[in-house]
Motif scaffolding. Structure first.
Motif, short mmCIF file in Angstrom:
data_model
loop_
_atom_site.label_atom_id
_atom_site.label_comp_id
_atom_site.label_asym_id
_atom_site.label_seq_id
_atom_site.Cartn_x
_atom_site.Cartn_y
_atom_site.Cartn_z
N ASP A 60 36.58 47.40 33.31
CA ASP A 60 37.25 48.44 34.09
C ASP A 60 38.53 47.88 34.70
N GLY A 61 39.26 48.73 35.40
CA GLY A 61 40.56 48.34 35.94
C GLY A 61 40.47 47.18 36.91
N ARG A 62 39.45 47.18 37.78
CA ARG A 62 39.32 46.10 38.75
C ARG A 62 39.07 44.77 38.06
N SER A 63 38.19 44.77 37.05
CA SER A 63 37.87 43.51 36.38
C SER A 63 39.07 43.01 35.56
N ALA B 13 42.26 43.45 36.36
CA ALA B 13 43.20 42.88 37.34
C ALA B 13 42.71 41.52 37.83
N PHE B 14 41.40 41.39 38.01
CA PHE B 14 40.80 40.13 38.46
C PHE B 14 41.02 39.03 37.41
N PRO C 121 32.12 42.09 34.66
CA PRO C 121 32.55 43.29 35.41
C PRO C 121 31.38 43.89 36.20
N ARG D 190 30.20 48.55 40.86
CA ARG D 190 29.94 48.93 42.25
C ARG D 190 29.50 47.71 43.08
N LEU E 268 37.25 37.71 44.09
CA LEU E 268 36.56 38.94 43.69
C LEU E 268 36.19 39.78 44.91
N ASN F 74 39.34 41.35 46.46
CA ASN F 74 39.85 42.48 45.66
C ASN F 74 38.98 43.72 45.82
N ALA F 75 37.65 43.51 45.94
CA ALA F 75 36.73 44.64 46.03
C ALA F 75 36.53 45.12 47.46
#
Length: 737
Positions: A81-84, A86-87, A315, A318, A349, A352-353
């Protein structure tokens, strides 16, 4: 390319090759571009190879004139997903790593090789919103439907396989579907359940544990270091923080140094959370099992993810909390390929979350301790052992000039016998496996050297061979000296095999359980070996640092550390820190139950100031003294450090490469009090697997000074044409070997 009037679609791909750039492709022939999204895998041509790449971005144009089409779309939906994404991009930039190689490191082997994700897909039955709102007895007049409803209310969604195994009929399922109380959902197969310990009520928190729990914010980013003495109940704090995340419908990630060393923790977590799916990610799993677990975590099907180093790259849709157990452990730093630190990435991580991260250890790394003392991390402490357990008494046994029997002082052997006679258990720590670390000829002085490494061959007498523990070269055990043909051969030093022979002979009435890499090669071997000790039988546990972490053995009342001096005189500036951590961790195995514990530390240098400080005032004072020494020497963690490594079969080429690298760096940023260069110098293990290894050390007051400099260096180095030479940038390096 696109015809007139059509919008071009360009796929920017991360390809698993050692080049720090992305590659542009056209969509596969005949594929509707609308099916493409960042995070999917595709087969792409690369030279004469076919590789699995990850789609990073969809663009309208490319600076390249001639583009090849990708070959085939593998995934219907993105795996990242987008967050992973970017990470992983942040990690690639920070560690100066090729993004394609980092994606490959994030994927389990089966997915890295192109296995479709839907190979493990399964149908899941879950309650609808209406079904979740029903009381448990709503279908009491239809007992089979009632039983199915209760299962879904209590344990959440169930796979077709699970429903069949539990005896729920297709008719009961159909009835709930027709009433609108349940629905089918496609998703990955959840890994098989982990065997759980006997469930029981959670223990009452003591005052310190309660204070720690309250200090960790429930929401928003926070980084905390939990410095808790061995046996102080850190695991219970982890469990409570997991519960807090699960109650909010979030996932919990627990990183551990070696999953094989924590079977008790796994069973305890499974017992505490029987209604939640747990995914374990570690190298001991078969490829299919690991892919299942990874997909379950990435799809949000797994509520709790427990894994070793690479699990940090998985990834999590949630995330709710990140926990790092034994955060000081060196195994959290990858030593080849993409050289990332899972502990440090855990903090990134969480930031970012926007969630809390807790780093726990009885012996914190100097990096984490420095961050806590300087206010970057919240510093939390657990000073008292849980329950009635008391800290062990520690005694130093001087060995210089004493007659030793296979490395053991007479009084130590006497204490072992007395402890076993009382029906208690003994743990003996020897950080060398094999029978002896070297074999020599008494007549001419020949030593059995590894032909490929700057090291001696270890004698393994039971297998009757000599083995290198660096490259795994092996040769049969010789009966005579290959140099002078004398039969006067001697084994120098001692290892776990040699000590096992002595202890089995001296204490023949009690089992001697040897725990090292040689006895735990098979799956579940460690768990089987430790079963008698967990049952409370009087026995003698003998092993390497595998015994130092993750084991709660309340009947162990005596710990013997055969040699405490190993790291006190090493050329590696980190060696004293690791020695102190290891001694403290091993000593913490004693007296974890109601019985008092005692630790006997054998040393040839009992007056060494660092050893005295550790034994008299504990690890906290010891670590703070090491921080003062690092500050004086301007070493990490007070300064940022990166190593530029080079290795080659011809040592001259590796040295010349690093000399050129240093000249290139100094032209960009001359040496100054804020930026220093050292080298090239040989690695502590100069030759390994036939290749000579050197490094260039770069230190700076701030990490921000290093990043642009190292990025420019990588651009220069990728133009180096010697294919026989390997080079790498090791940011925040942990090893000089």
């Amino acid at each position: 390319m696109a015809t007139d009037g059509e919008q071009a679609v360009i796929l920017r791909m991360a390809v698993p090759v050692p080049l720090r750039r992305l590659f542009d492709y056209l969509p596969p022939d005949g594929l509707d571009p609308a099916r493409l999204a960042p995070g999917q895998r595709l087969w792409v041509p690369f030279g004469n190879r076919k590789l699995v790449a990850v789609l990073v971005e969809v663009l309208a144009e490319s600076p390249q004139a001639e583009l090849k089409p990708a070959l085939e779309l593998i995934d219907a939906a993105p795996l990242f997903d987008g967050r992973s994404r970017a990470f992983l991009q942040w990690a690639a930039d920070y560690y100066q790593a090729p993004l394609g190689e980092l994606y490959a490191a994030a994927l389990p082997v089966a997915l890295r090789k192109g296995k479709p994700a839907d190979h493990w897909a399964e149908q899941w039955l879950q309650l609808t919103t209406e079904g979740k709102g029903l009381p448990e007895s709503a279908l009491a007049r239809a007992p089979k439907q009632q039983a199915l409803l209760q299962l879904l209310l209590e344990q959440g969604r169930q796979s077709r396989t699970s429903l069949k195994e539990r005896g729920h009929s297709a008719g009961s399922v159909r009835a709930l579907l027709e009433r609108g109380l349940a629905e089918w959902l496609a998703g990955p197969t959840v890994p098989p359940p982990i065997p759980a310990a006997e469930p029981g009520a959670p223990p009452q928190l003591n005052a310190e544990q309660q204070q720690v729990l309250e200090a960790v914010p429930g929401e928003g980013f926070s980084a905390s270091l939990l410095e808790g003495t061995t046996g102080s109940g850190k695991t219970e704090v982890y469990l409570r923080l997991m519960q807090r995340a699960l109650d909010r419908g979030q996932q919990a990630l627990l990183l551990v140094p070696e999953i094989g060393l924590t079977p008790q923790t796994l069973r305890r977590i499974a017992a505490r959370f029987p209604r939640h799916s747990i995914a374990a990610l570690h190298s001991g799993l078969a490829d299919g099992e690991r892919a299942q677990a990874w997909l379950a975590a990435a799809a949000g099907q797994a509520d709790i993810v427990i894994g070793t180093r690479s699990a940090i790259l998985t990834p999590l849709p949630r995330p709710g909390v990140v926990l790092v157990d034994e955060e000081h452990d060196a195994s959290f730093k990858q030593q080849d390929g993409v050289r990332y630190s899972a502990r440090d990435l855990a903090v990134v991580l969480a930031r970012n979350a926007g969630i809390p991260v807790l780093l726990g250890s009885a012996t914190p790394s100097l990096e984490s301790l420095h961050n806590a003392l300087s206010g970057r991390y919240q510093h939390l402490r657990l000073r008292q052992r849980a329950g009635d357990a008391r800290p062990p008494q520690i005694h130093v046994v001087p060995t210089l000039g004493q007659p030793l029997e296979e490395g053991f002082a007479p009084q130590v052997l006497r204490h072992i016998g007395e402890t076993l006679a009382r029906g208690e258990q003994v743990l003996v720590f020897i950080n060398r496996r094999g029978f002896a670390p070297a074999l020599t000829c008494d007549d001419c002085g020949w030593l059995a050297d590894c032909p490929h490494c700057s090291s001696k061959l270890t004698l393994h007498r039971r297998q009757r061979h000599l083995r290198c523990h660096h490259c795994d070269y092996r040769r049969p055990l010789v009966d005579s000296c290959p140099q002078c043909h004398s039969r006067s051969l001697s084994a120098l030093g001692g290892g776990t095999e040699r000590s096992e022979e002595l202890l089995a002979r001296r204490f023949a009435d009690f089992p001697v359980i040897r725990v090292d890499r040689d006895t735990t090669a098979s799956k579940q071997a460690l768990d089987r070996l430790l079963a008698p000790a967990r049952d409370g039988e009087p026995c003698l546990l003998l092993g390497t640092q595998m015994l130092a972490k993750g084991h709660h053995l309340p009947r162990v009342t005596l710990v013997v550390i055969q040699d405490a001096d190993g790291g006190l005189f090493s050329a590696d500036f980190r060696a004293p820190e690791r020695t102190g951590q290891l001694l403290e961790q091993v000593a913490g195995r004693a007296g974890r139950g109601e019985l008092a514990g005692r630790v006997l530390v054998q040393s040839r240098f009992p007056e060494h100031p660092l050893l005295q400080l550790l034994l008299e005032k504990g690890y906290g004072a010891f670590a703070r003294q090491l921080l003062r020494e690092r500050a004086t020497a301007q070493l990490p963690p007070l300064r940022a450090m990166a190593l530029v490594r080079a290795e080659c079969e011809e040592p001259r080429w590796a040295e010349e490469f690093l000399e050129q690298a240093r000249a290139h760096l100094q032209a960009l940023a001359p040496p100054s009090p804020e930026l220093e260069y050292l080298g090239p110098v040989p690695a502590l293990l100069e030759r390994k697997s036939g290749r000579f290894r050197f490094y260039l050390q770069v230190t700076a007051v701030r990490r921000a000074q290093l990043q642009p400099l190292l990025a420019r260096l990588c651009q220069w180095a990728e133009g180096h044409r010697n294919r026989r030479l390997r080079w790498a940038v090791d940011m925040d390096a942990q090893e000089l070997s």
